[in-house]
Design a protein around this motif. Structure first.
Motif, short mmCIF file in Angstrom:
data_model
loop_
_atom_site.label_atom_id
_atom_site.label_comp_id
_atom_site.label_asym_id
_atom_site.label_seq_id
_atom_site.Cartn_x
_atom_site.Cartn_y
_atom_site.Cartn_z
N GLU A 84 -9.49 -6.36 -6.58
CA GLU A 84 -10.95 -6.39 -6.71
C GLU A 84 -11.57 -5.24 -5.92
OE1 GLU A 84 -14.72 -9.26 -5.52
OE2 GLU A 84 -12.69 -10.03 -5.30
N GLY A 85 -12.42 -4.47 -6.57
CA GLY A 85 -13.15 -3.40 -5.91
C GLY A 85 -12.39 -2.09 -5.79
N ILE A 86 -11.15 -2.04 -6.30
CA ILE A 86 -10.36 -0.81 -6.24
C ILE A 86 -10.30 -0.22 -7.64
CG2 ILE A 86 -8.13 0.24 -5.67
CD1 ILE A 86 -9.54 -0.92 -3.21
N GLY A 87 -10.99 0.89 -7.80
CA GLY A 87 -10.97 1.61 -9.07
C GLY A 87 -10.12 2.86 -8.93
N GLU A 88 -10.30 3.78 -9.86
CA GLU A 88 -9.49 5.00 -9.88
C GLU A 88 -9.65 5.81 -8.60
OE1 GLU A 88 -10.48 7.21 -13.37
OE2 GLU A 88 -9.80 5.63 -14.73
N VAL A 89 -10.89 5.98 -8.16
CA VAL A 89 -11.17 6.84 -6.99
C VAL A 89 -10.53 6.26 -5.73
CG1 VAL A 89 -13.00 7.77 -5.52
CG2 VAL A 89 -13.24 7.81 -8.02
N LEU A 107 0.81 -1.21 0.00
CA LEU A 107 0.00 0.00 0.00
C LEU A 107 0.85 1.27 0.00
CD1 LEU A 107 -2.65 -1.10 2.65
CD2 LEU A 107 -2.94 -1.02 0.16
N ASN A 108 2.05 1.18 0.53
CA ASN A 108 2.90 2.37 0.64
C ASN A 108 3.71 2.68 -0.62
OD1 ASN A 108 2.16 3.18 3.25
ND2 ASN A 108 3.48 1.62 4.13
N SER A 109 3.82 1.73 -1.54
CA SER A 109 4.66 2.00 -2.71
C SER A 109 4.01 1.62 -4.04
CB SER A 109 5.99 1.26 -2.57
OG SER A 109 5.77 -0.14 -2.55
N ALA A 110 2.87 0.96 -4.02
CA ALA A 110 2.24 0.51 -5.27
C ALA A 110 1.78 1.69 -6.12
CB ALA A 110 1.03 -0.38 -4.94
N SER A 111 1.87 1.49 -7.41
CA SER A 111 1.38 2.51 -8.34
C SER A 111 -0.16 2.46 -8.37
CB SER A 111 1.92 2.24 -9.75
OG SER A 111 1.33 1.06 -10.28
N ARG A 112 -0.72 3.47 -8.95
CA ARG A 112 -2.17 3.54 -9.11
C ARG A 112 -2.67 2.33 -9.90
NH1 ARG A 112 -5.58 7.34 -12.90
NH2 ARG A 112 -7.37 7.81 -11.59
N ASP A 113 -1.95 2.00 -10.97
CA ASP A 113 -2.35 0.86 -11.79
C ASP A 113 -2.27 -0.45 -11.01
OD1 ASP A 113 -2.89 2.47 -13.98
OD2 ASP A 113 -0.91 2.19 -14.87
N ASP A 114 -1.23 -0.60 -10.19
CA ASP A 114 -1.12 -1.81 -9.37
C ASP A 114 -2.28 -1.92 -8.40
OD1 ASP A 114 1.24 -2.60 -10.60
OD2 ASP A 114 2.53 -1.73 -9.05
N SER A 119 -16.18 -4.88 4.25
CA SER A 119 -16.50 -6.00 3.35
C SER A 119 -15.50 -6.10 2.20
CB SER A 119 -17.92 -5.86 2.80
OG SER A 119 -18.05 -4.64 2.09
N LEU A 120 -15.04 -4.98 1.68
CA LEU A 120 -14.03 -4.98 0.62
C LEU A 120 -12.67 -5.37 1.19
CD1 LEU A 120 -13.05 -4.55 -2.24
CD2 LEU A 120 -12.98 -2.09 -1.78
N TYR A 121 -12.37 -4.88 2.38
CA TYR A 121 -11.09 -5.23 3.02
C TYR A 121 -10.96 -6.75 3.17
CZ TYR A 121 -7.41 -5.75 6.45
OH TYR A 121 -6.28 -6.15 7.09
N GLU A 122 -12.04 -7.39 3.54
CA GLU A 122 -12.00 -8.85 3.71
C GLU A 122 -11.66 -9.56 2.40
OE1 GLU A 122 -15.79 -9.81 5.46
OE2 GLU A 122 -15.28 -8.81 7.34
N LYS A 123 -12.04 -8.97 1.27
CA LYS A 123 -11.75 -9.58 -0.03
C LYS A 123 -10.30 -9.39 -0.47
CE LYS A 123 -16.44 -8.98 -1.79
NZ LYS A 123 -17.28 -8.29 -2.77
N ILE A 124 -9.67 -8.28 -0.05
CA ILE A 124 -8.33 -7.97 -0.55
C ILE A 124 -7.23 -8.10 0.50
CG2 ILE A 124 -9.27 -6.44 -2.33
CD1 ILE A 124 -8.17 -4.07 -0.63
N SER A 125 -7.57 -8.33 1.75
CA SER A 125 -6.57 -8.28 2.82
C SER A 125 -5.43 -9.28 2.63
CB SER A 125 -7.21 -8.48 4.19
OG SER A 125 -7.75 -9.78 4.29
N ASP A 126 -5.70 -10.40 1.98
CA ASP A 126 -4.63 -11.38 1.77
C ASP A 126 -3.76 -11.03 0.56
OD1 ASP A 126 -6.72 -11.91 -0.01
OD2 ASP A 126 -6.31 -14.06 -0.06
N LYS A 127 -4.08 -9.95 -0.13
CA LYS A 127 -3.32 -9.55 -1.32
C LYS A 127 -2.52 -8.26 -1.11
CE LYS A 127 -6.86 -11.56 -4.30
NZ LYS A 127 -7.85 -11.90 -3.29
N VAL A 128 -2.68 -7.64 0.07
CA VAL A 128 -2.00 -6.36 0.32
C VAL A 128 -1.15 -6.44 1.60
CG1 VAL A 128 -3.73 -4.96 -0.86
CG2 VAL A 128 -3.96 -5.38 1.59
#
Length: 81
Positions: A16-21, A4-11, A47-56
């Motif tokens: 899942e569930g993370i768009g531009e905004v 989360l501290n160094s990923a690019s916007r595209d990364d 609810s979104l955190y639960e979906k992505i927490s193992d990927k960040v």
């Protein structure tokens, strides 16, 4: 793992569930000490955190060297700049 501290916007947008905004909100909210801050700071819902927490992760940023401390007033007898 996406940091989360160094990923690019595209990364970030590959998650899942993370768009531009939301990607922009994550970048603006840096640095993170822990990935749970995504929910604590109300950047994403739990609810979104639960979906992505193992990927960040939130790796600590490298320490920046402290700037040397300069005295506020020059010592007695020192020329003024």
């Amino acid at each position: 793992m996406i940091d989360l501290n160094s990923a690019s916007r595209d990364d970030l947008m590959t998650l899942e569930g993370i768009g531009e905004v939301r990607a922009d909100a994550i970048i603006r909210s840096r640095p993170f000490r822990a990935k749970t801050e995504l929910v604590e700071r109300h950047i994403i819902p739990e609810s979104l955190y639960e979906k992505i927490s193992d990927k960040v992760t939130a790796r600590p940023l490298p320490a920046t060297p402290a700037a040397p401390v300069r005295p506020a007033n020059p010592p007695q007898g020192a020329p003024k700049r």
